[in-house]
Design a protein around this motif. Structure first.
Motif, PDB file in Angstrom:
ATOM      1  N   ALA A 309       6.263   1.637   7.486  1.00 56.01           N
ATOM      2  CA  ALA A 309       5.051   2.272   8.045  1.00 56.01           C
ATOM      3  C   ALA A 309       5.317   3.706   8.503  1.00 56.01           C
ATOM      4  CB  ALA A 309       4.519   1.429   9.203  1.00 56.01           C
ATOM      5  N   THR A 310       6.414   4.293   8.042  1.00 57.34           N
ATOM      6  CA  THR A 310       6.786   5.636   8.511  1.00 57.34           C
ATOM      7  C   THR A 310       5.685   6.661   8.234  1.00 57.34           C
ATOM      8  OG1 THR A 310       9.072   5.069   8.028  1.00 57.34           O
ATOM      9  CG2 THR A 310       8.605   7.400   8.431  1.00 57.34           C
ATOM     10  N   GLU A 311       5.158   6.621   7.010  1.00 57.37           N
ATOM     11  CA  GLU A 311       4.139   7.619   6.642  1.00 57.37           C
ATOM     12  C   GLU A 311       2.874   7.458   7.474  1.00 57.37           C
ATOM     13  OE1 GLU A 311       3.754  10.525   4.979  1.00 57.37           O
ATOM     14  OE2 GLU A 311       5.909  10.258   5.052  1.00 57.37           O
ATOM     15  N   VAL A 312       2.561   6.225   7.794  1.00 54.43           N
ATOM     16  CA  VAL A 312       1.375   5.960   8.620  1.00 54.43           C
ATOM     17  C   VAL A 312       1.543   6.674   9.955  1.00 54.43           C
ATOM     18  CG1 VAL A 312      -0.001   4.154   9.733  1.00 54.43           C
ATOM     19  CG2 VAL A 312       1.184   3.655   7.588  1.00 54.43           C
ATOM     20  N   TRP A 329      -2.004   3.040   5.833  1.00 48.76           N
ATOM     21  CA  TRP A 329      -1.617   1.720   6.381  1.00 48.76           C
ATOM     22  C   TRP A 329      -1.899   0.631   5.354  1.00 48.76           C
ATOM     23  CZ3 TRP A 329       0.751  -0.924  10.192  1.00 48.76           C
ATOM     24  CH2 TRP A 329       0.342  -2.237  10.462  1.00 48.76           C
ATOM     25  N   GLU A 330      -3.076   0.704   4.748  1.00 49.67           N
ATOM     26  CA  GLU A 330      -3.441  -0.309   3.759  1.00 49.67           C
ATOM     27  C   GLU A 330      -2.487  -0.280   2.570  1.00 49.67           C
ATOM     28  OE1 GLU A 330      -8.225  -0.786   4.480  1.00 49.67           O
ATOM     29  OE2 GLU A 330      -7.365  -0.931   2.472  1.00 49.67           O
ATOM     30  N   ARG A 331      -2.140   0.944   2.152  1.00 52.59           N
ATOM     31  CA  ARG A 331      -1.305   1.100   0.958  1.00 52.59           C
ATOM     32  C   ARG A 331       0.129   0.628   1.209  1.00 52.59           C
ATOM     33  NH1 ARG A 331       2.075   4.647  -1.423  1.00 52.59           N
ATOM     34  NH2 ARG A 331       2.159   6.059   0.347  1.00 52.59           N
ATOM     35  N   THR A 332       0.692   1.049   2.346  1.00 52.57           N
ATOM     36  CA  THR A 332       2.125   0.813   2.539  1.00 52.57           C
ATOM     37  C   THR A 332       2.446  -0.468   3.296  1.00 52.57           C
ATOM     38  OG1 THR A 332       2.034   2.232   4.488  1.00 52.57           O
ATOM     39  CG2 THR A 332       2.790   3.244   2.442  1.00 52.57           C
ATOM     40  N   VAL A 333       1.510  -0.932   4.098  1.00 48.49           N
ATOM     41  CA  VAL A 333       1.822  -2.105   4.930  1.00 48.49           C
ATOM     42  C   VAL A 333       0.885  -3.291   4.622  1.00 48.49           C
ATOM     43  CG1 VAL A 333       2.067  -2.976   7.299  1.00 48.49           C
ATOM     44  CG2 VAL A 333       2.671  -0.595   6.783  1.00 48.49           C
ATOM     45  N   LEU A 334      -0.400  -3.058   4.781  1.00 50.37           N
ATOM     46  CA  LEU A 334      -1.327  -4.195   4.726  1.00 50.37           C
ATOM     47  C   LEU A 334      -1.364  -4.871   3.357  1.00 50.37           C
ATOM     48  CD1 LEU A 334      -3.301  -5.955   6.199  1.00 50.37           C
ATOM     49  CD2 LEU A 334      -5.102  -4.289   5.744  1.00 50.37           C
TER      50      LEU A 334
END
Ligand code: ATP
Length: 386
Positions: A309-312, A329-334
């Motif tokens: 989630a660093t980029e978020v 958030w949706e792209r990298t985590v969710l």
């Protein structure tokens, strides 16, 4: 930055004594929330043993969300709850207690978005909840959640609690993270991780936000002179913020501070250094949490999926628009998390069909979960702070 630490157990283990303490009596555990009437009967006979000690309760599985403080574990648990019929079990060892809501950064009822939470602000501070005690309580909640054909999601930063709950062979006397990695439950283990530089900025900012929300006022109201003089802290009093501001309030009466707002130069200096100490100790906490997760992977052999989630966090710190942050958030985590949870739930026990809500698979929940798993985006999930 990553530090190497010994994969040792909790320094604050109270152990067997607490597990047998009145704290664990369900009567004493009078819950203050609407989930207070959750049945605690477990499948397989109610021997009183934690599920897993006898191998029962493994079949449906548990989702576990790990991560350092301030990475978005709570947000992820709520977001998953928008698509799956989940109930969350808090595994933050400070948030299990009632009180100090701002200081411990507890989710408000509104932020829970209707997702049922367990062991969040339920306990009184008269006895510490040891990892063994947590194992016992949480395993009963898991059994109850599963009996309602819902999915238990364990979320929180206390890895000693998660380790105690999940490790098949858990020795409270020697809680070192090691062993064969055998788990009590079929599990989907997710780790929300944030690169160190971004995390430090996020944590510093969060402390400032908490101060702005009234953390110091909360600490002033709860100040206890004898505790501060003796320097003995138990349970929630160990929360970062309490010892740091006890030093301040020993020198400056909390009542005067609360009522007059007068602030000498000396007071301002001491106040500032207490806040700085909180920031420092929060970083130490985060660093230790990450090190423990790494131990769960390397020493205990847990198969944990890392979600970056660093980029978020970077985007949020840089003041990028909320909508864009949410998309990141949706792209990298969710989305990856939903794909994992979707597969995990669909597989069910022993690769068979899941019994998580028979109604679940014909519901909107399922549709949206499948969309997520397929990378369809647009979850429509609400934004929450973390
Ligand atoms: P340890 O072995 O260090 O106790 P742990 O995994 O059992 O690790 P942590 O959740 O890392 O427990 O908590 C360690 C300490 O960090 C707590 O005793 C408390 O001082 C502080 N802490 C943890 N969570 C919070 C919180 N939500 N609010 C404030 N302080 C916290």
């Amino acid at each position: 930055m990553r530090i190497m630490v010994e994969c040792s157990g909790s320094r604050s283990v109270v152990g067997l004594a607490a597990a047998a303490s009145p704290m664990l009596n369900m009567e004493t555990l009078r819950q203050k929330h609407r989930f207070s009437k959750v049945t605690t009967t477990r499948r397989g006979g109610g021997s009183g043993l934690p599920v897993g000690d006898d191998g029962g309760g493994e079949e449906e599985g548990v989702v576990v969300i790990l991560g350092a403080t301030g990475t978005g574990k709570s947000k992820l648990s709520i977001d998953i709850g928008k698509s799956f019929p989940v109930e969350v079990i808090n595994s933050d060892k400070m948030q299990v207690y009632d009180g100090y809501d701002i200081t411990t950064n507890k989710m408000t009822v509104a932020e829970r978005r209707g997702v049922l939470h367990h062991l969040l602000g339920e306990l009184e501070n008269d006895v510490e909840l040891s990892p063994l005690g947590f194992r016992s309580l949480a395993s009963r909640r898991i059994a109850a959640i599963q009996s309602r054909k819902r999915l238990p999601v364990v979320a929180g930063g206390s890895n000693s609690y998660v380790h105690a709950l999940m490790a098949k062979k858990y020795d409270a006397e020697n809680a070192n993270i090691a062993g064969d990695g055998g788990l009590n439950y079929r599990s989907c283990l997710l780790w929300v991780d944030v690169g160190w530089e971004a995390l430090v900025m996020q944590l510093d900012r969060r402390v400032d936000d908490m101060v702005a929300m009234g953390m110091v006022e909360e600490l002033a109201v709860n100040f206890n002179r004898s505790r501060a003089e003796q320097g003995i802290y138990k349970g929630i009093e160990k929360a970062i913020g309490v010892p740091e501001f006890d030093k301040f309030f020993l020198n400056h009466s909390p009542n005067t501070w609360l009522t007059t707002g007068n602030c000498t130069k000396k007071m301002k200096k001491e106040y500032k250094s207490a806040v700085e100490e909180i920031k420092l100790n929060t970083r130490v906490l985060a660093r230790n949490q990450v090190a423990k997760i790494e131990c769960l992977i390397s020493a205990a052999g847990w198969n944990i999926r890392r979600l970056d989630a660093t980029e978020v966090v970077r985007k949020r710190i840089n003041g990028v628009q909320k909508k864009e942050v949410e998309m990141e958030w949706e792209r990298t985590v969710l989305r990856p998390a939903m794909a994992d949870v979707g597969n995990f739930v669909r597989r069910g026990s022993n690769g068979g069909a899941s019994s998580v809500g028979s109604e679940f698979w014909s519901s909107n929940y399922a549709l949206s979960a499948m969309k997520q798993a397929a990378g369809g985006g647009g979850s429509g999930v609400a934004h929450q702070k973390f």
